[in-house]
Scaffold this motif. Structure first.
Motif, PDB file in Angstrom:
ATOM      1  N   VAL A  92       0.856  -1.036   0.039  1.00 29.52           N
ATOM      2  CA  VAL A  92      -0.039  -0.034   0.134  1.00 29.52           C
ATOM      3  C   VAL A  92       1.044   1.326   0.002  1.00 29.52           C
ATOM      4  N   ILE A  93       0.689   2.139  -0.954  1.00 25.02           N
ATOM      5  CA  ILE A  93       1.486   3.238  -1.030  1.00 25.02           C
ATOM      6  C   ILE A  93       0.609   4.363  -0.997  1.00 25.02           C
ATOM      7  N   SER A  94       0.848   5.371   0.030  1.00 24.62           N
ATOM      8  CA  SER A  94      -0.018   6.306   0.161  1.00 24.62           C
ATOM      9  C   SER A  94       0.556   7.630  -0.288  1.00 24.62           C
ATOM     10  N   GLU A 103       3.561   2.715   2.759  1.00 24.17           N
ATOM     11  CA  GLU A 103       4.990   3.280   2.289  1.00 24.17           C
ATOM     12  C   GLU A 103       4.630   4.816   1.677  1.00 24.17           C
ATOM     13  N   PRO A 104       5.314   5.621   1.929  1.00 23.34           N
ATOM     14  CA  PRO A 104       5.137   6.822   0.987  1.00 23.34           C
ATOM     15  C   PRO A 104       5.499   6.597  -0.442  1.00 23.34           C
ATOM     16  N   TYR A 105       4.800   7.740  -1.194  1.00 23.47           N
ATOM     17  CA  TYR A 105       4.917   7.278  -2.632  1.00 23.47           C
ATOM     18  C   TYR A 105       6.088   8.075  -3.116  1.00 23.47           C
ATOM     19  N   ILE A 121      -1.023  -0.889  -4.282  1.00 27.03           N
ATOM     20  CA  ILE A 121      -2.227  -0.334  -4.218  1.00 27.03           C
ATOM     21  C   ILE A 121      -2.038   1.209  -3.932  1.00 27.03           C
ATOM     22  N   PHE A 122      -2.333   2.033  -4.774  1.00 26.48           N
ATOM     23  CA  PHE A 122      -2.178   3.615  -4.444  1.00 26.48           C
ATOM     24  C   PHE A 122      -3.276   4.171  -3.748  1.00 26.48           C
ATOM     25  N   ALA A 123      -2.828   4.603  -2.494  1.00 27.45           N
ATOM     26  CA  ALA A 123      -4.021   5.174  -1.594  1.00 27.45           C
ATOM     27  C   ALA A 123      -3.820   6.505  -1.486  1.00 27.45           C
TER      28      ALA A 123
END
Length: 229
Positions: A92-94, A103-105, A121-123
């Motif tokens: 999961v990339i926020s 994780e940070p993008y 998964i971009f959140a």
């Protein structure tokens, strides 16, 4: 890039997450992942909180949008859990930093995850208010050099009018960006649609409720609408 709405995770409920539905969607992703396809995902947050609705009820738009972004993180974590239960490595990339849960993008890191066949998964949308998850999906799809955006909806394509309200609605097998604009077809929000058109990124609209639909499209089967240049 697989873009699905938060409402798709509700199942027959009127709100929140329905774990069996989340697992069913995860199994659809698994079937495609097993083909060796690199998969990115963006999930909306409308099953928990929708920024526009909060704004319409008197909440400040910026605050409402940030709350909507947090809802997408919750959905992303639920999908990550379902995918990892199926032995699929998922990140999961926020777009909003929350290092304890996502994780940070960082673009190059995300690309590396895809190269290692992890599902990304971009959140939290784009991390900015006034932009929808449609825009986030299109932006990330371009950044990740995706070949197409697959939009999983509750209908099996793009129609000239709402098929749930009009039995005589006609589905398009294929349509150009300009035709969709002229006919005012709501494929995705305007800014996201413009970004896809300007970068010649095909949009494929299909039904997420049809078992095997995601895998079928990649094999050239099933019912869907392709929006292209």
């Amino acid at each position: 890039m697989l873009k699905i709405s938060g409402e798709a995770l509700m199942g027959d409920q009127g709100f929140g997450l329905h774990p069996p539905t989340v697992r069913r969607i995860a199994e659809e992703v698994q079937s495609v992942h097993e083909l060796g396809v690199e998969i990115c995902m963006v999930i909306g947050g409308g099953n928990i909180f929708r920024g526009l609705q909060g704004s319409a009820q008197g909440m400040e738009r910026t605050t409402a949008d940030y709350m909507g972004m947090l809802a997408t993180v919750m959905n992303a974590l639920a999908m990550q859990s379902a995918l990892e239960a199926l032995q699929i490595h998922t990140r999961v990339i926020s777009a909003i930093r929350m290092d304890e849960v996502a994780e940070p993008y960082i673009r190059r890191r995300a690309v590396r995850h895809l190269e290692k066949k992890r599902v990304c998964i971009f959140a939290a949308g784009t991390g900015n208010p006034y932009f929808t998850t449609d825009t986030a999906a299109t932006l990330r799809a371009n950044e990740m050099s995706c070949e197409a955006i697959l939009m999983g909806k509750q209908v099996d394509g793009v129609y000239d009018k709402d098929p749930k309200k009009h039995p005589d609605a006609t589905r398009f097998d294929t349509i150009t960006y300009n035709e969709a604009l002229v006919k005012n077809l709501k494929v995705m929000d305007a800014s996201a649609f413009a970004l896809a058109r300007d970068n010649d990124l095909p949009i494929i609209v299909f039904s997420l409720d049809e078992p095997g639909g995601f895998k079928g499209i990649l094999a050239g089967r099933g019912t869907y609408t392709k929006v292209h240049g």
